[in-house]
Design an enzyme around this catalytic site. Structure first.
Site, short mmCIF file in Angstrom:
data_model
loop_
_atom_site.label_atom_id
_atom_site.label_comp_id
_atom_site.label_asym_id
_atom_site.label_seq_id
_atom_site.Cartn_x
_atom_site.Cartn_y
_atom_site.Cartn_z
N ASN A 21 0.85 -1.18 0.00
CA ASN A 21 0.00 0.00 0.00
C ASN A 21 0.89 1.24 0.00
OD1 ASN A 21 -1.58 2.24 1.18
ND2 ASN A 21 -3.19 0.70 1.39
N HIS A 33 -3.23 0.49 -3.58
CA HIS A 33 -3.38 -0.46 -2.49
C HIS A 33 -2.31 -1.54 -2.68
CE1 HIS A 33 -7.79 0.48 -1.25
NE2 HIS A 33 -7.18 1.56 -1.70
N GLU A 54 -2.59 -4.75 -3.20
CA GLU A 54 -2.89 -5.65 -4.30
C GLU A 54 -2.70 -4.97 -5.66
OE1 GLU A 54 -5.58 -6.79 -0.80
OE2 GLU A 54 -4.76 -4.97 -1.66
N SER A 76 -7.49 -9.10 4.35
CA SER A 76 -8.66 -9.37 3.51
C SER A 76 -8.86 -8.22 2.53
CB SER A 76 -9.90 -9.53 4.39
OG SER A 76 -11.05 -9.75 3.61
N CYS A 94 -10.15 -5.28 0.28
CA CYS A 94 -11.30 -4.38 0.27
C CYS A 94 -12.11 -4.62 -1.00
CB CYS A 94 -10.80 -2.93 0.34
SG CYS A 94 -9.94 -2.39 -1.15
N CYS A 139 -10.07 -3.91 -4.23
CA CYS A 139 -9.11 -4.96 -4.59
C CYS A 139 -9.82 -6.28 -4.91
CB CYS A 139 -8.08 -5.12 -3.49
SG CYS A 139 -7.07 -3.63 -3.32
N ASP A 159 -8.14 5.05 4.90
CA ASP A 159 -7.83 3.98 3.95
C ASP A 159 -9.06 3.12 3.65
OD1 ASP A 159 -5.65 2.59 2.45
OD2 ASP A 159 -6.29 0.91 3.68
#
Length: 148
Positions: free
Chosen positions: A42, A53, A55, A78, A80, A83, A143
């Site tokens: 991130n 982010h 990912e 996990s 969001c 993503c 975020d």
């Protein structure tokens, strides 16, 4: 390569992000047989860009692939909805998640839509995020899109 070994790469990325003054979420994109395609973390704070982010950074660093179905996205947290949408948009076949205790994103939705989801609940990931959330709640809320 085991899911835990893949997660090690994402954890190192999360630590880099934290050391840079950012949000400690790391990710990596692998082939199913464990070849690292790209990793990232991130960088919303560092780049002043809300779209970077963990990912998305890993995905961009992996470069263009002709087939994402045979790839595995590994993330310390996990994913969001943003993503999770990336995983579905590009038909990434599997996601390995470090933890979902501090934040439960779209991983159930991913599983319902045919993505193989492995949730590890890795204590390194849990403690890193819990400590960050306690230390920087305003940045964490920003975020995840929660107004204070």
């Amino acid at each position: 390569m085991t899911p835990e070994m893949m997660l090690d790469v994402a954890v190192e990325e999360a630590r880099k992000g934290l050391a840079e003054g950012g949000i400690p979420i790391g990710a990596a994109l692998f082939t199913r047989d464990g070849v690292l395609l790209g990793s990232g973390h991130n960088r919303r704070v560092q780049n002043d860009d809300p779209s970077v982010h963990g990912e998305t950074d890993a995905f961009r660093n992996a470069g263009r692939q002709r087939d994402y179905r045979s790839t595995v996205m590994v993330t310390t947290l996990s994913p969001c909805w943003y993503c999770s949408g990336l995983v579905r948009q590009f038909n990434i076949g599997a996601v390995v998640i470090g933890e979902a205790k501090t934040f439960s994103g779209g991983h159930d939705w991913l599983a319902e839509n045919g993505v193989q989801v492995t949730l590890l609940e890795d204590e390194r990931c849990v403690s890193m995020m819990a400590e960050f959330i306690t230390a920087r709640p305003e940045l964490w809320n920003e975020d995840i899109g929660v107004a204070e």
